[in-house]
Design an enzyme around this catalytic site. Structure first.
Site, PDB file in Angstrom:
ATOM      1  N   GLU A 120       0.839  -1.209   0.000  1.00 28.27           N
ATOM      2  CA  GLU A 120       0.000   0.000   0.000  1.00 28.27           C
ATOM      3  C   GLU A 120       0.868   1.251   0.000  1.00 28.27           C
ATOM      4  O   GLU A 120       1.979   1.264   0.543  1.00 28.27           O
ATOM      5  CB  GLU A 120      -0.918  -0.017   1.240  1.00 28.27           C
ATOM      6  CG  GLU A 120      -1.945   1.111   1.226  1.00 28.27           C
ATOM      7  CD  GLU A 120      -2.991   0.988   2.344  1.00 28.27           C
ATOM      8  OE1 GLU A 120      -2.900   0.056   3.145  1.00 28.27           O
ATOM      9  OE2 GLU A 120      -3.885   1.858   2.383  1.00 28.27           O
ATOM     10  N   ARG A 124       2.880   7.307   5.835  1.00 27.08           N
ATOM     11  CA  ARG A 124       3.911   7.734   6.789  1.00 27.08           C
ATOM     12  C   ARG A 124       4.996   8.464   6.021  1.00 27.08           C
ATOM     13  O   ARG A 124       5.629   9.375   6.521  1.00 27.08           O
ATOM     14  CB  ARG A 124       4.560   6.510   7.464  1.00 27.08           C
ATOM     15  CG  ARG A 124       3.657   5.749   8.356  1.00 27.08           C
ATOM     16  CD  ARG A 124       4.430   4.635   9.038  1.00 27.08           C
ATOM     17  NE  ARG A 124       5.378   5.184  10.004  1.00 27.08           N
ATOM     18  CZ  ARG A 124       6.355   4.466  10.578  1.00 27.08           C
ATOM     19  NH1 ARG A 124       6.516   3.201  10.276  1.00 27.08           N
ATOM     20  NH2 ARG A 124       7.169   5.025  11.440  1.00 27.08           N
ATOM     21  N   ARG A 203      -2.191  12.048   9.442  1.00 24.86           N
ATOM     22  CA  ARG A 203      -3.197  11.345   8.626  1.00 24.86           C
ATOM     23  C   ARG A 203      -4.391  10.864   9.441  1.00 24.86           C
ATOM     24  O   ARG A 203      -5.405  10.465   8.896  1.00 24.86           O
ATOM     25  CB  ARG A 203      -2.557  10.147   7.928  1.00 24.86           C
ATOM     26  CG  ARG A 203      -2.048   9.106   8.921  1.00 24.86           C
ATOM     27  CD  ARG A 203      -1.463   7.913   8.220  1.00 24.86           C
ATOM     28  NE  ARG A 203      -0.662   7.094   9.126  1.00 24.86           N
ATOM     29  CZ  ARG A 203      -0.176   5.912   8.789  1.00 24.86           C
ATOM     30  NH1 ARG A 203      -0.396   5.429   7.594  1.00 24.86           N
ATOM     31  NH2 ARG A 203       0.548   5.219   9.635  1.00 24.86           N
ATOM     32  N   ARG A 230     -17.074 -10.861  -3.580  1.00 24.39           N
ATOM     33  CA  ARG A 230     -17.188  -9.404  -3.706  1.00 24.39           C
ATOM     34  C   ARG A 230     -17.919  -8.938  -4.958  1.00 24.39           C
ATOM     35  O   ARG A 230     -18.275  -7.762  -5.043  1.00 24.39           O
ATOM     36  CB  ARG A 230     -15.793  -8.766  -3.629  1.00 24.39           C
ATOM     37  CG  ARG A 230     -15.050  -9.087  -2.342  1.00 24.39           C
ATOM     38  CD  ARG A 230     -15.839  -8.691  -1.099  1.00 24.39           C
ATOM     39  NE  ARG A 230     -15.056  -8.920   0.113  1.00 24.39           N
ATOM     40  CZ  ARG A 230     -15.461  -8.593   1.333  1.00 24.39           C
ATOM     41  NH1 ARG A 230     -16.644  -8.034   1.520  1.00 24.39           N
ATOM     42  NH2 ARG A 230     -14.710  -8.846   2.388  1.00 24.39           N
TER      43      ARG A 230
END
Ligand SMILES: Cc1cc2nc3c(=O)[nH]c(=O)nc-3n(C[C@H](O)[C@H](O)[C@H](O)COP(=O)(O)OP(=O)(O)OC[C@H]3O[C@@H](n4cnc5c(N)ncnc54)[C@H](O)[C@@H]3O)c2cc1C
Length: 309
Positions: A120, A124, A203, A230
């Site tokens: 991902e 940070r 964040r 899904r």
């Protein structure tokens, strides 16, 4: 799905490059390789890479020395057989890698699928863009009264406007707070008198509708498991929208496996032992009622819906 001009250029450069290979390639998938397929208001799915094709499934199933391809109809028959009998490992010989841009609340559902490799975007390390998901009005619905996990009637008029205003205002306020806490633009402090908060902390006030991105790689067996859950009507609309775009990529990539998947998984039904007995009694001409069927009311309704009654 707004891409920056630089991102569009990078995609165009990749799409303009060809590499000679002895490996199997699939022209229909090559056609859309790297292209961002839009999903929701600002998201996308892109196929970044893949390994194998329908031939790789039959090749592995037969443990062949060559491509293992016989007549197309024979290969298709074998793939159908494998799918029908849940002989799943030949499907694991094919792999696919996606780049996905998705709202954080969709990512939270998606990440529960553990049989994939994920990387991902790091909030940070980098600053998240001011991009958040606002549902299209036709997807704004009230809480369902019959299913605690679902949606009911579509919100209309003033109610819809109020929700959209709240969503937009909250998201904009959250991003303004994030930017203020970061106190930087392109590495330069906006207010040199203030230290600014670390990215990994700033964040935390962003809401779940902000977009994140990841690379997601899996094999065809686990992709089908993901899609069966899904792309199903019980899945939340937002993750279903991604699953449906991915179904399209699967159809291009492995058309025989895709057809078998629709036939034996997606559009097929699984029936309990008691449900099967009910069908057998009905076929024998008996009038069966829920109370003497052995099924709960919920199971009975599900079975009748499946039978189109
Ligand atoms: C409609 C819907 C509603 C849901 N609601 C909720 C909810 O309310 N709350 C919630 O927490 N989750 C919920 N989920 C998530 C769901 O419980 C699963 O976590 C998710 O669908 C991933 O499925 P999976 O574990 O089969 O997939 P994967 O993690 O990809 O695993 C694939 C398969 O590998 C095997 N496997 C993987 N890891 C293990 C392990 N550690 N041990 C044993 N076998 C393993 C299993 O056979 C598994 O089916 C929901 C999912 C759906 C589709």
């Amino acid at each position: 799905m707004p891409l920056t001009p630089e991102q569009e250029q990078e995609i165009a450069a990749e799409r303009g490059t060809s590499r000679p290979t002895r490996r199997a390639t699939v022209p229909a998938l090559e056609e859309i390789l790297y292209e961002a397929l839009p999903v929701l208001d600002r998201g996308f799915v892109r196929v970044i890479d893949y390994m194998g094709d329908d031939g790789a499934i039959v090749q592995a199933a037969r443990v062949s020395y060559g491509r293992g391809t016989r007549r197309v109809s024979e290969d298709r028959g074998l793939i159908n057989y494998l799918m029908r009998h849940r002989h799943t490992t030949p499907f694991e010989m094919c792999e696919i890698k996606y780049h996905v841009k998705l709202p954080i609340f969709v990512a939270r559902q998606w990440i529960r699928h553990r049989t994939a490799n994920v990387n991902e975007y790091s909030a940070r390390y980098s600053i998240l863009d001011n991009e958040f998901y606002i549902p299209a009005p036709e997807h704004l619905a009230a809480q369902a009264t019959t299913n605690r996990q679902g949606r009911g009637d579509i919100l209309e008029g003033e109610a819809a406007r109020r929700v959209l205003d709240l969503l937009r205002e909250d998201s904009e306020r959250a991003y303004a707070g994030y930017a203020a806490m970061l106190n930087e633009e392109a590495g330069t402090p906006l207010d040199p008198a203030w230290p600014g908060l670390a990215r990994e902390l700033a964040r935390m006030n962003l809401s779940l509708n902000f977009y994140t991105q990841w690379y997601w790689k899996t094999d065809l067996h686990n992709l089908m498991h993901f899609l069966s859950l899904r792309a199903d009507p019980h899945a939340q609309y937002e993750i279903r929208a991604y699953a449906e775009a991915m179904l399209g990529t699967m159809q291009r990539w492995v058309p025989s496996a895709y057809a078998a998947f629709l036939e034996y998984r997606m559009n097929a039904a699984s029936i309990s032992a008691t449900g099967l007995k009910v069908i057998q009694r009905m076929l024998a001409g008996e009038t069966v009622e829920q109370k003497d069927s052995g099924l709960s009311l919920r199971e009975w309704r599900e079975l009748m819906a499946m039978l189109g009654r």
